[in-house]
Motif scaffolding. Structure first.
Motif, PDB file in Angstrom:
ATOM      1  N   LYS A 143       0.909  -1.168   0.043  1.00 42.03           N
ATOM      2  CA  LYS A 143      -0.104   0.013  -0.014  1.00 42.03           C
ATOM      3  C   LYS A 143       1.127   1.249  -0.092  1.00 42.03           C
ATOM      4  CE  LYS A 143      -3.805  -2.005   2.079  1.00 42.03           C
ATOM      5  NZ  LYS A 143      -4.654  -2.313   3.270  1.00 42.03           N
TER       6      LYS A 143
ATOM      7  N   HIS B  83       0.102   4.374   1.071  1.00 39.06           N
ATOM      8  CA  HIS B  83       0.436   4.933   2.409  1.00 39.06           C
ATOM      9  C   HIS B  83       0.765   4.232   3.474  1.00 39.06           C
ATOM     10  CE1 HIS B  83      -1.403   7.132   5.779  1.00 39.06           C
ATOM     11  NE2 HIS B  83      -0.772   8.162   5.258  1.00 39.06           N
ATOM     12  N   ASP B  84       0.034   3.225   3.636  1.00 37.32           N
ATOM     13  CA  ASP B  84       0.291   2.232   5.120  1.00 37.32           C
ATOM     14  C   ASP B  84       1.682   1.804   5.011  1.00 37.32           C
ATOM     15  OD1 ASP B  84      -2.030   3.001   5.806  1.00 37.32           O
ATOM     16  OD2 ASP B  84      -2.922   1.093   5.417  1.00 37.32           O
ATOM     17  N   ASP B  85       2.060   1.246   3.729  1.00 43.51           N
ATOM     18  CA  ASP B  85       3.343   0.405   3.806  1.00 43.51           C
ATOM     19  C   ASP B  85       4.643   1.275   3.358  1.00 43.51           C
ATOM     20  OD1 ASP B  85       1.975  -1.956   4.260  1.00 43.51           O
ATOM     21  OD2 ASP B  85       1.578  -2.415   2.403  1.00 43.51           O
TER      22      ASP B  85
ATOM     23  N   GLU C 189       4.460   4.706   3.260  1.00 41.85           N
ATOM     24  CA  GLU C 189       4.289   6.134   3.826  1.00 41.85           C
ATOM     25  C   GLU C 189       4.611   7.265   2.810  1.00 41.85           C
ATOM     26  OE1 GLU C 189       6.538   6.430   7.560  1.00 41.85           O
ATOM     27  OE2 GLU C 189       5.925   4.238   8.030  1.00 41.85           O
TER      28      GLU C 189
ATOM     29  N   MET D 285      -5.681   6.386  -0.078  1.00 40.43           N
ATOM     30  CA  MET D 285      -4.858   6.089   1.062  1.00 40.43           C
ATOM     31  C   MET D 285      -4.823   4.493   0.940  1.00 40.43           C
ATOM     32  SD  MET D 285      -4.243   8.874   2.570  1.00 40.43           S
ATOM     33  CE  MET D 285      -3.789   8.948   4.383  1.00 40.43           C
ATOM     34  N   ALA D 286      -5.531   3.569   0.662  1.00 32.85           N
ATOM     35  CA  ALA D 286      -5.629   2.191   0.817  1.00 32.85           C
ATOM     36  C   ALA D 286      -4.879   1.514  -0.476  1.00 32.85           C
ATOM     37  CB  ALA D 286      -6.852   1.564   1.129  1.00 32.85           C
TER      38      ALA D 286
ATOM     39  N   THR E 275      -3.089   0.175  -3.573  1.00 31.83           N
ATOM     40  CA  THR E 275      -1.917  -0.783  -3.740  1.00 31.83           C
ATOM     41  C   THR E 275      -1.346  -0.726  -5.043  1.00 31.83           C
ATOM     42  OG1 THR E 275      -2.958  -2.660  -4.761  1.00 31.83           O
ATOM     43  CG2 THR E 275      -3.110  -2.415  -2.292  1.00 31.83           C
TER      44      THR E 275
END
Length: 98
Positions: free
Chosen positions: A40, A42-44, A46, A82-83, A85
């Protein structure tokens, strides 16, 4: 006569996008981060919005105007962006080039 055709498949596009992301991450000293189709943004990784703008420029440089990253994310809600991939982007690029 031989005609050279460029093969556009998920594996080659993934390799291109992974390289672009590695270049972006290198600026933050995170160049050893593993990138997969499920990674991801955003999550992975950043990544911030400015990083996505830089990625958009890299995509345009590599593939031309056919790839409109802004249009790709325009229809998405903030949570979807944001999510998002790497795989979603790869599929978009392959479809756009087909």
């Amino acid at each position: 006569m031989s005609t050279e055709t460029t093969v556009v498949d998920e594996a080659s596009v993934f390799a291109d996008i992974s390289g672009m992301l590695q270049d972006l991450l290198e600026e933050y000293g995170l160049d050893d981060t593993e990138i997969t189709m499920d990674t991801k943004f955003h999550d992975d990784l950043e990544l911030e919005s400015i990083d996505l703008v830089a990625l958009s420029g890299s995509l345009r440089d590599r593939y031309g105007e056919t790839i409109n990253f802004a249009q790709f994310i325009a229809d998405k809600e903030l949570g979807e962006i944001m999510a998002m991939t790497v795989g979603e982007l790869v599929v978009f690029v392959v479809k756009s080039l087909s």
